[in-house]
Design an enzyme around this catalytic site. Structure first.
Site, PDB file in Angstrom:
ATOM      1  N   ARG A  15       6.799  10.272  -1.566  1.00  0.00           N
ATOM      2  CA  ARG A  15       6.058   9.528  -2.751  1.00  0.00           C
ATOM      3  C   ARG A  15       5.129  10.352  -3.434  1.00  0.00           C
ATOM      4  NH1 ARG A  15       4.219   3.603  -0.772  1.00  0.00           N
ATOM      5  NH2 ARG A  15       3.433   3.819  -2.953  1.00  0.00           N
TER       6      ARG A  15
ATOM      7  N   LYS B 136      -1.189  12.642  -8.197  1.00  0.00           N
ATOM      8  CA  LYS B 136      -0.490  11.329  -8.327  1.00  0.00           C
ATOM      9  C   LYS B 136      -1.368  10.313  -8.425  1.00  0.00           C
ATOM     10  CE  LYS B 136       0.029   9.206  -3.935  1.00  0.00           C
ATOM     11  NZ  LYS B 136      -0.364   7.832  -4.030  1.00  0.00           N
ATOM     12  N   ASN B 137      -2.591  10.480  -8.003  1.00  0.00           N
ATOM     13  CA  ASN B 137      -3.509   9.168  -7.875  1.00  0.00           C
ATOM     14  C   ASN B 137      -4.190   9.107  -9.361  1.00  0.00           C
ATOM     15  OD1 ASN B 137      -2.661   8.545  -5.559  1.00  0.00           O
ATOM     16  ND2 ASN B 137      -4.510   8.997  -4.468  1.00  0.00           N
TER      17      ASN B 137
ATOM     18  N   CYS C  60      -0.249  -3.196   3.436  1.00  0.00           N
ATOM     19  CA  CYS C  60       0.413  -2.009   3.556  1.00  0.00           C
ATOM     20  C   CYS C  60       0.121  -1.397   4.916  1.00  0.00           C
ATOM     21  CB  CYS C  60       0.414  -1.036   2.391  1.00  0.00           C
ATOM     22  SG  CYS C  60      -1.213  -0.047   2.532  1.00  0.00           S
TER      23      CYS C  60
ATOM     24  N   ARG D  26      -6.165  -4.187   2.102  1.00  0.00           N
ATOM     25  CA  ARG D  26      -6.084  -3.658   0.515  1.00  0.00           C
ATOM     26  C   ARG D  26      -6.143  -4.948  -0.468  1.00  0.00           C
ATOM     27  NH1 ARG D  26      -2.527   1.726  -0.196  1.00  0.00           N
ATOM     28  NH2 ARG D  26      -4.131   1.903  -1.580  1.00  0.00           N
TER      29      ARG D  26
ATOM     30  N   ASP E  62      -7.766  10.243   2.232  1.00  0.00           N
ATOM     31  CA  ASP E  62      -6.606  10.825   2.350  1.00  0.00           C
ATOM     32  C   ASP E  62      -6.278  12.234   2.673  1.00  0.00           C
ATOM     33  OD1 ASP E  62      -5.859   9.279  -1.294  1.00  0.00           O
ATOM     34  OD2 ASP E  62      -6.056   8.614   0.952  1.00  0.00           O
TER      35      ASP E  62
HETATM   36  C1  EPZ Z   1      -6.668   4.573  -4.191  1.00  0.00           C
HETATM   37  O1  EPZ Z   1      -6.332   3.109  -3.685  1.00  0.00           O
HETATM   38  C2  EPZ Z   1      -5.718   5.793  -3.819  1.00  0.00           C
HETATM   39  N1  EPZ Z   1      -4.371   5.286  -4.393  1.00  0.00           N
HETATM   40  C3  EPZ Z   1      -5.544   5.632  -2.421  1.00  0.00           C
HETATM   41  O2  EPZ Z   1      -4.666   6.856  -2.135  1.00  0.00           O
HETATM   42  C4  EPZ Z   1      -7.060   6.071  -1.841  1.00  0.00           C
HETATM   43  O3  EPZ Z   1      -6.992   6.445  -0.457  1.00  0.00           O
HETATM   44  C5  EPZ Z   1      -7.927   5.145  -2.342  1.00  0.00           C
HETATM   45  O4  EPZ Z   1      -8.106   5.056  -3.524  1.00  0.00           O
HETATM   46  C6  EPZ Z   1      -9.475   5.747  -1.859  1.00  0.00           C
HETATM   47  O5  EPZ Z   1      -9.729   6.883  -2.378  1.00  0.00           O
HETATM   48  C7  EPZ Z   1      -4.001   5.498  -5.631  1.00  0.00           C
HETATM   49  O6  EPZ Z   1      -4.742   5.801  -6.364  1.00  0.00           O
HETATM   50  C8  EPZ Z   1      -2.864   5.089  -5.900  1.00  0.00           C
HETATM   51  P1  EPZ Z   1      -9.697   1.489  -3.183  1.00  0.00           P
HETATM   52  P2  EPZ Z   1      -7.017   1.992  -3.929  1.00  0.00           P
HETATM   53  O7  EPZ Z   1      -9.508   0.187  -4.145  1.00  0.00           O
HETATM   54  O8  EPZ Z   1      -7.471   2.095  -5.309  1.00  0.00           O
HETATM   55  C9  EPZ Z   1     -10.721  -2.298  -0.259  1.00  0.00           C
HETATM   56  C10 EPZ Z   1      -2.655   7.973  -1.078  1.00  0.00           C
HETATM   57  O9  EPZ Z   1      -2.387   8.300  -0.036  1.00  0.00           O
HETATM   58  N2  EPZ Z   1     -10.637  -3.140  -1.432  1.00  0.00           N
HETATM   59  O10 EPZ Z   1     -10.946   2.447  -3.414  1.00  0.00           O
HETATM   60  O11 EPZ Z   1      -6.457   1.026  -3.595  1.00  0.00           O
HETATM   61  C11 EPZ Z   1      -9.279  -1.662   0.314  1.00  0.00           C
HETATM   62  O12 EPZ Z   1      -8.723  -2.809   0.983  1.00  0.00           O
HETATM   63  C12 EPZ Z   1      -3.496   6.479  -1.398  1.00  0.00           C
HETATM   64  O13 EPZ Z   1      -2.737   8.649  -2.095  1.00  0.00           O
HETATM   65  C13 EPZ Z   1     -11.102  -4.398  -1.152  1.00  0.00           C
HETATM   66  O14 EPZ Z   1     -11.259  -4.863  -0.144  1.00  0.00           O
HETATM   67  O15 EPZ Z   1      -8.204   2.238  -2.968  1.00  0.00           O
HETATM   68  C14 EPZ Z   1      -9.745  -0.355   0.937  1.00  0.00           C
HETATM   69  O16 EPZ Z   1     -10.017  -0.785   2.410  1.00  0.00           O
HETATM   70  C15 EPZ Z   1      -3.863   5.692  -0.153  1.00  0.00           C
HETATM   71  N3  EPZ Z   1     -10.928  -5.208  -2.359  1.00  0.00           N
HETATM   72  C16 EPZ Z   1     -11.155   0.000   0.076  1.00  0.00           C
HETATM   73  O17 EPZ Z   1     -11.533  -0.917  -0.527  1.00  0.00           O
HETATM   74  C17 EPZ Z   1     -10.567  -4.759  -3.811  1.00  0.00           C
HETATM   75  O18 EPZ Z   1     -10.544  -5.389  -4.820  1.00  0.00           O
HETATM   76  C18 EPZ Z   1     -10.834   1.167  -0.610  1.00  0.00           C
HETATM   77  O19 EPZ Z   1      -9.741   0.931  -1.477  1.00  0.00           O
HETATM   78  C19 EPZ Z   1     -10.283  -3.382  -3.631  1.00  0.00           C
HETATM   79  C20 EPZ Z   1     -10.226  -2.817  -2.523  1.00  0.00           C
END
Ligand code: EPZ
Length: 419
Positions: free
Chosen positions: A400, A24-25, A118, A123, A308
């Site tokens: 999802r 998915k990701n 969310c 995020r 995850d």
């Molecule tokens: C991706 O989310 C995945 N989703 C998430 O999977 C996964 O948990 C996550 O990566 C970490 O591996 C998809 O790929 C669609 P991040 P993403 O940017 O890209 C903070 C699932 O269950 N952050 O690595 O949103 C953020 O708030 C989902 O399949 C900022 O602060 O993750 C989080 O605490 C859940 N500012 C942390 O970093 C930013 O600009 C990691 O977020 C970006 C992120």
């Protein structure tokens, strides 16, 4: 209208084999990346999940022609006539933000709604925005929209990410394929889905090296071309979810269509918890050997333990012979699942970003509510081994990210149905 519930009777042995779907990701970003080049792209090994349908709606809304086939999608991006993604779509799926980089890369413009927070935390998008600004993107954030333009064109830069954000790395990499010069992303995310996206972009004609390492280099090109066919990498999180089911329910349980290297840390932890783990080229087989041993887990960016799989491993810890500590270091609020499984008799104390879990002999079936996608799947896993009946509500979350969840679990022995 069905109440949309999953009902599980616990206690059946769980064994057999499961075919793992495309990730998915990854697939959501591959679909978004197709925007970068006009023409027809086909992506294969597409999972049959609602988030993929939603990303199809996002692309359709931009004017692309999206055609779903059997586990594949063909996207004609030559008809895109808009750069706007409305709040209604982004609110339903945060991953819609993955269109930001490609829209800027191809059209020099984007008008994308800000995703809300969310269930698992705020995020934010500060790293996406800061990184893209380094490439010359000018943002106006107002009325809940991100408006992006490149008055001076896209210029290469060296961007050091404060945290190896998956989404920020992806948006930056996609935009940088069209930025003049060599962009370097330091402290980049290293997830297998990033490597899959980079491989796809390289097929489009992008010049990318270092994906999967903390330093990714992208030399901008004038034009990219559509990809006639790309097969999505297997979903390591779906695979990990079924492996946990196999250890909980005894096994032997085999997952097929997954590269074991993409799950290294999770397999190490399964072995430490006493499971037997055998890795093939594109498959993994686990089985339980006696008591589950307690374990300490730190969720971290890849190749650290995946956040995850945190909830799924909490189920194993809840039944371990002793005390486990699971620390959630990626999201600030990803322990809601613990409250739900406590209703089934798990002994879990939350202390900041640590969950202290004292194993119990048995969980007891109870009505529970799925807090998010992975927590929902983990509640189903708990139901597989709990005493009696577990009824899980709010299961839209599960649709999802898990295709044919009921069917696949039934095939490996679960007594499970959807009302
Ligand atoms: C991706 O989310 C995945 N989703 C998430 O999977 C996964 O948990 C996550 O990566 C970490 O591996 C998809 O790929 C669609 P991040 P993403 O940017 O890209 C903070 C699932 O269950 N952050 O690595 O949103 C953020 O708030 C989902 O399949 C900022 O602060 O993750 C989080 O605490 C859940 N500012 C942390 O970093 C930013 O600009 C990691 O977020 C970006 C992120």
């Amino acid at each position: 209208m069905s109440k949309d519930l999953i009902v599980v009777q616990g206690g059946n042995p769980i064994k057999g084999s499961v075919d793992i779907a495309g990730a998915k990701n990854s697939v959501l970003k591959l679909m978004a990346a197709s925007i970068l080049a006009p023409g027809k792209t086909t992506i294969k090994n597409v999972p049959i999940i609602s988030d993929v349908t939603l990303m199809g709606e996002v692309l359709d809304n931009l004017g692309a022609k999206v055609k779903f086939g059997k586990r594949q999608v063909t996207i004609d991006t030559s008809t895109i006539d808009s750069v706007e993604t409305p709040y209604e779509l982004v609110a339903r799926m945060r991953a819609s933000i993955a269109v930001l980089g490609p829209l800027i890369g191809r059209f020099g413009r984007a008008h994308v709604a800000m995703p809300g927070g969310c269930q698992i935390g705020s995020r934010k998008l500060d790293m996406h925005i800061a990184g893209l600004e380094s490439l010359g993107v000018v943002f106006e954030v107002e009325h809940g929209f991100i408006d992006a333009s490149i008055p001076g064109g896209l210029k290469a830069a060296t961007v050091i990410l404060e945290f190896p954000s998956v989404g920020a790395t992806e948006n930056l990499m996609m935009a940088a394929t069209k930025a003049k010069g060599k962009t370097i992303i330091e402290n980049a995310a290293r997830e297998p889905e990033i490597v899959d996206l980079a491989n796809y972009l390289i097929k489009m004609g992008a010049k990318i090296t270092g994906a999967g390492s903390p330093t990714i280099e992208i030399v901008g090109v004038k034009e990219l071309k559509p990809v006639s066919s790309h097969t999505t990498v297997g979903d390591r999180i779906e695979a990990g979810t079924y492996l946990v089911a196999g250890v909980l329910g005894g096994g032997p349980l085999t997952v097929k269509g997954i590269n074991p290297q993409n799950l290294e840390m999770a397999l190490i932890k399964l072995k430490l918890m006493g499971a037997s783990v055998e890795a093939g080229d594109e498959s993994i087989t686990v089985s339980r050997k006696g008591k589950i041993k307690p374990v300490d887990i730190q969720t971290l960016p890849h190749p650290g333990f995946p956040t995850d799989l945190q909830a799924q491993f909490m189920v194993l810890s809840a039944l371990a012979d002793g005390r486990s500590v699971i620390s959630e270091n990626v999201f600030e609020n990803r322990f809601m699942f613990a409250d739900e499984i406590a209703r089934m008799g798990a002994e879990i104390r939350i202390d900041g970003h640590h969950a202290i879990i004292d194993g119990v002999k048995k969980l007891s079936g109870a009505p529970v509510k799925s807090p998010d996608l992975r927590g929902g799947a983990a509640l189903v896993l708990a139901g597989l081994v709990a005493d009696g009946e577990t009824v899980i509500s709010s299961i839209k979350h599960i649709d999802r990210g898990y295709e044919y969840f009921i069917e696949k679990l039934t095939k490996i022995g679960a007594d499970i149905k959807r009302l």
